[in-house]
Scaffold this motif. Structure first.
Motif, PDB file in Angstrom:
ATOM      1  N   HIS A  35       0.834  -1.206   0.000  1.00 28.91           N
ATOM      2  CA  HIS A  35       0.000   0.000   0.000  1.00 28.91           C
ATOM      3  C   HIS A  35       0.870   1.258   0.000  1.00 28.91           C
ATOM      4  O   HIS A  35       0.607   2.213  -0.741  1.00 28.91           O
ATOM      5  N   TRP A  36       1.884   1.265   0.872  1.00 24.96           N
ATOM      6  CA  TRP A  36       2.755   2.443   0.966  1.00 24.96           C
ATOM      7  C   TRP A  36       3.465   2.691  -0.355  1.00 24.96           C
ATOM      8  O   TRP A  36       3.537   3.822  -0.845  1.00 24.96           O
ATOM      9  N   ALA A  37       3.993   1.632  -0.951  1.00 24.23           N
ATOM     10  CA  ALA A  37       4.715   1.757  -2.212  1.00 24.23           C
ATOM     11  C   ALA A  37       3.780   2.186  -3.338  1.00 24.23           C
ATOM     12  O   ALA A  37       4.144   3.014  -4.192  1.00 24.23           O
ATOM     13  N   ALA A  38       2.563   1.646  -3.360  1.00 23.64           N
ATOM     14  CA  ALA A  38       1.603   1.998  -4.406  1.00 23.64           C
ATOM     15  C   ALA A  38       1.183   3.456  -4.297  1.00 23.64           C
ATOM     16  O   ALA A  38       1.092   4.172  -5.301  1.00 23.64           O
ATOM     17  N   ASP A  39       0.941   3.917  -3.073  1.00 21.07           N
ATOM     18  CA  ASP A  39       0.569   5.329  -2.883  1.00 21.07           C
ATOM     19  C   ASP A  39       1.690   6.247  -3.361  1.00 21.07           C
ATOM     20  O   ASP A  39       1.441   7.273  -3.994  1.00 21.07           O
ATOM     21  N   ARG A  40       2.918   5.867  -3.046  1.00 26.37           N
ATOM     22  CA  ARG A  40       4.063   6.694  -3.469  1.00 26.37           C
ATOM     23  C   ARG A  40       4.216   6.675  -4.984  1.00 26.37           C
ATOM     24  O   ARG A  40       4.507   7.703  -5.604  1.00 26.37           O
ATOM     25  N   ALA A  41       4.022   5.508  -5.598  1.00 23.21           N
ATOM     26  CA  ALA A  41       4.143   5.406  -7.048  1.00 23.21           C
ATOM     27  C   ALA A  41       3.096   6.271  -7.749  1.00 23.21           C
ATOM     28  O   ALA A  41       3.387   6.937  -8.744  1.00 23.21           O
ATOM     29  N   VAL A  42       1.873   6.258  -7.238  1.00 28.68           N
ATOM     30  CA  VAL A  42       0.815   7.077  -7.819  1.00 28.68           C
ATOM     31  C   VAL A  42       1.136   8.558  -7.658  1.00 28.68           C
ATOM     32  O   VAL A  42       1.002   9.355  -8.595  1.00 28.68           O
ATOM     33  N   ARG A  43       1.591   8.919  -6.469  1.00 32.49           N
ATOM     34  CA  ARG A  43       1.879  10.329  -6.186  1.00 32.49           C
ATOM     35  C   ARG A  43       2.991  10.863  -7.068  1.00 32.49           C
ATOM     36  O   ARG A  43       2.934  12.022  -7.516  1.00 32.49           O
ATOM     37  N   LEU A  44       3.983  10.030  -7.359  1.00 31.27           N
ATOM     38  CA  LEU A  44       5.132  10.484  -8.139  1.00 31.27           C
ATOM     39  C   LEU A  44       5.044  10.113  -9.614  1.00 31.27           C
ATOM     40  O   LEU A  44       5.910  10.477 -10.401  1.00 31.27           O
ATOM     41  N   GLY A  45       3.978   9.361  -9.998  1.00 35.18           N
ATOM     42  CA  GLY A  45       3.856   8.941 -11.381  1.00 35.18           C
ATOM     43  C   GLY A  45       4.931   7.958 -11.787  1.00 35.18           C
ATOM     44  O   GLY A  45       5.404   7.966 -12.931  1.00 35.18           O
ATOM     45  N   ARG A  46       5.331   7.105 -10.866  1.00 33.70           N
ATOM     46  CA  ARG A  46       6.402   6.140 -11.113  1.00 33.70           C
ATOM     47  C   ARG A  46       5.829   4.739 -11.307  1.00 33.70           C
ATOM     48  O   ARG A  46       4.736   4.427 -10.852  1.00 33.70           O
ATOM     49  N   ARG A  47       6.584   3.887 -11.964  1.00 35.45           N
ATOM     50  CA  ARG A  47       6.185   2.491 -12.124  1.00 35.45           C
ATOM     51  C   ARG A  47       6.463   1.732 -10.829  1.00 35.45           C
ATOM     52  O   ARG A  47       7.390   2.074 -10.085  1.00 35.45           O
ATOM     53  N   LEU A  48       5.667   0.707 -10.580  1.00 37.05           N
ATOM     54  CA  LEU A  48       5.817  -0.104  -9.379  1.00 37.05           C
ATOM     55  C   LEU A  48       6.119  -1.544  -9.782  1.00 37.05           C
ATOM     56  O   LEU A  48       5.413  -2.135 -10.597  1.00 37.05           O
ATOM     57  N   ARG A  49       7.160  -2.111  -9.208  1.00 35.37           N
ATOM     58  CA  ARG A  49       7.503  -3.509  -9.437  1.00 35.37           C
ATOM     59  C   ARG A  49       7.209  -4.292  -8.156  1.00 35.37           C
ATOM     60  O   ARG A  49       7.760  -3.998  -7.097  1.00 35.37           O
ATOM     61  N   VAL A  50       6.355  -5.285  -8.271  1.00 37.34           N
ATOM     62  CA  VAL A  50       6.007  -6.139  -7.135  1.00 37.34           C
ATOM     63  C   VAL A  50       6.779  -7.442  -7.284  1.00 37.34           C
ATOM     64  O   VAL A  50       6.663  -8.136  -8.291  1.00 37.34           O
ATOM     65  N   VAL A  51       7.573  -7.771  -6.270  1.00 36.93           N
ATOM     66  CA  VAL A  51       8.482  -8.910  -6.355  1.00 36.93           C
ATOM     67  C   VAL A  51       8.208  -9.894  -5.225  1.00 36.93           C
ATOM     68  O   VAL A  51       8.008  -9.497  -4.071  1.00 36.93           O
ATOM     69  N   MET A  52       8.168 -11.181  -5.560  1.00 38.86           N
ATOM     70  CA  MET A  52       8.123 -12.223  -4.557  1.00 38.86           C
ATOM     71  C   MET A  52       9.242 -13.209  -4.835  1.00 38.86           C
ATOM     72  O   MET A  52       9.453 -13.611  -5.984  1.00 38.86           O
ATOM     73  N   ALA A  53       9.982 -13.584  -3.797  1.00 40.16           N
ATOM     74  CA  ALA A  53      11.077 -14.543  -3.952  1.00 40.16           C
ATOM     75  C   ALA A  53      10.758 -15.789  -3.140  1.00 40.16           C
ATOM     76  O   ALA A  53      10.127 -15.712  -2.083  1.00 40.16           O
ATOM     77  N   TRP A  54      11.181 -16.925  -3.636  1.00 35.29           N
ATOM     78  CA  TRP A  54      10.961 -18.163  -2.893  1.00 35.29           C
ATOM     79  C   TRP A  54      12.191 -19.040  -3.046  1.00 35.29           C
ATOM     80  O   TRP A  54      12.951 -18.926  -4.005  1.00 35.29           O
ATOM     81  N   ARG A  55      12.413 -19.886  -2.085  1.00 32.52           N
ATOM     82  CA  ARG A  55      13.525 -20.812  -2.132  1.00 32.52           C
ATOM     83  C   ARG A  55      13.000 -22.192  -1.773  1.00 32.52           C
ATOM     84  O   ARG A  55      12.405 -22.378  -0.714  1.00 32.52           O
ATOM     85  N   GLY A  56      13.207 -23.133  -2.640  1.00 28.79           N
ATOM     86  CA  GLY A  56      12.641 -24.457  -2.444  1.00 28.79           C
ATOM     87  C   GLY A  56      13.376 -25.298  -1.433  1.00 28.79           C
ATOM     88  O   GLY A  56      12.903 -25.544  -0.333  1.00 28.79           O
ATOM     89  N   ALA A  57      14.565 -25.738  -1.767  1.00 28.42           N
ATOM     90  CA  ALA A  57      15.298 -26.656  -0.902  1.00 28.42           C
ATOM     91  C   ALA A  57      15.674 -25.982   0.411  1.00 28.42           C
ATOM     92  O   ALA A  57      15.990 -24.797   0.446  1.00 28.42           O
ATOM     93  N   VAL A  58      15.620 -26.744   1.497  1.00 30.82           N
ATOM     94  CA  VAL A  58      16.035 -26.228   2.797  1.00 30.82           C
ATOM     95  C   VAL A  58      17.530 -25.955   2.735  1.00 30.82           C
ATOM     96  O   VAL A  58      18.323 -26.830   2.397  1.00 30.82           O
ATOM     97  N   ALA A  59      17.921 -24.717   3.053  1.00 29.19           N
ATOM     98  CA  ALA A  59      19.334 -24.360   2.944  1.00 29.19           C
ATOM     99  C   ALA A  59      19.693 -23.370   4.035  1.00 29.19           C
ATOM    100  O   ALA A  59      18.850 -22.644   4.539  1.00 29.19           O
TER     101      ALA A  59
END
Length: 227
Positions: free
Chosen positions: A161-185
């Motif tokens: 929400h915070w990032a989206a509000d800032r992106a709208v206010r500044l007219g910037r693109r927003l990249r939403v990232v999710m990372a995952w790791r499979g094997a236990v390490a």
């Protein structure tokens, strides 16, 4: 609205002050610049607390004025004593945004995320922005995208929400990232944990759709520029 920025004279804290001042101007917010000093044990008996504090007041005045010029006249300046993280948390109790540099002049100046900013990230009640020092001597790209990491948690939704509000206010693109790791390490997992751990295929299959589900659940502004 109140914005608090921590200052210690490092390049990263100067960048933090510039960023905080721009945010305060855009949001019509009050800006408070804070510097914190702590008496070294070896100085006890040689330098009084009053002398130390008295020396910090003009230093902060000069640092703010040199960085912001006339815009610095609007900035409230505060000199605090004790632990830097505790003092900043105290001043920012009623703040809407806390801004610091990623590294200061402390013993951990060589790490990517300093001890103070790390403690603030874990304990601040308001959004925290950590600014690194410019790598080439210039400020950061004012038109670059805003990147937010999500994992489906309530904290990640708040960050989105915070990032989206800032992106709208500044007219910037927003990249939403999710990372995952499979094997236990990275840690010695017990046999029962390994037995219950899902196969990589089971983790990988829903991964591509997770950011979309988080996005839909968060219901960010519809006018957000597509990433």
């Amino acid at each position: 609205m109140k914005i608090v920025v921590g200052m210690d004279g490092s390049d990263a804290s100067i960048e933090a002050l510039r960023f905080a001042a721009d945010e305060a101007e855009t949001l019509d917010a009050d800006l408070t610049a804070v510097t914190v000093w702590e008496m070294p044990p070896l100085a006890l008996g040689y330098v009084s607390a009053a002398d130390a504090s008295g020396a910090m007041d003009p230093w902060l005045e000069k640092a703010v004025d040199a960085t912001l010029g006339e815009a610095g006249e609007k900035v409230t300046r505060r000199v605090e004593t004790g632990s830097a993280s505790a003092a900043l948390l105290r001043v920012a109790e009623d703040a809407d945004l806390l801004v610091v540099g990623s590294r200061g002049h402390g013993a951990l100046a060589g790490v990517i995320l300093g001890s103070v900013s790390n403690q603030l990230a874990n304990h601040a009640d308001c959004p925290l922005t950590v600014l690194p020092a410019p790598r080439d001597g210039s400020s950061h790209d004012p038109d670059g995208p805003i990147v937010v990491g999500v994992d489906g948690s309530s904290n990640a939704t708040a960050a989105l929400h915070w990032a989206a509000d800032r992106a709208v206010r500044l007219g910037r693109r927003l990249r939403v990232v999710m990372a995952w790791r499979g094997a236990v390490a990275g840690w010695p997992a017990s046999t029962d944990v390994l037995a219950a751990w899902p196969a990589d295929a089971g983790l990988k299959a829903p991964a591509p759709s997770t950011p979309a589900r988080v996005w839909a659940a968060a219901r960010p502004p519809g006018s957000l520029p597509s990433a």
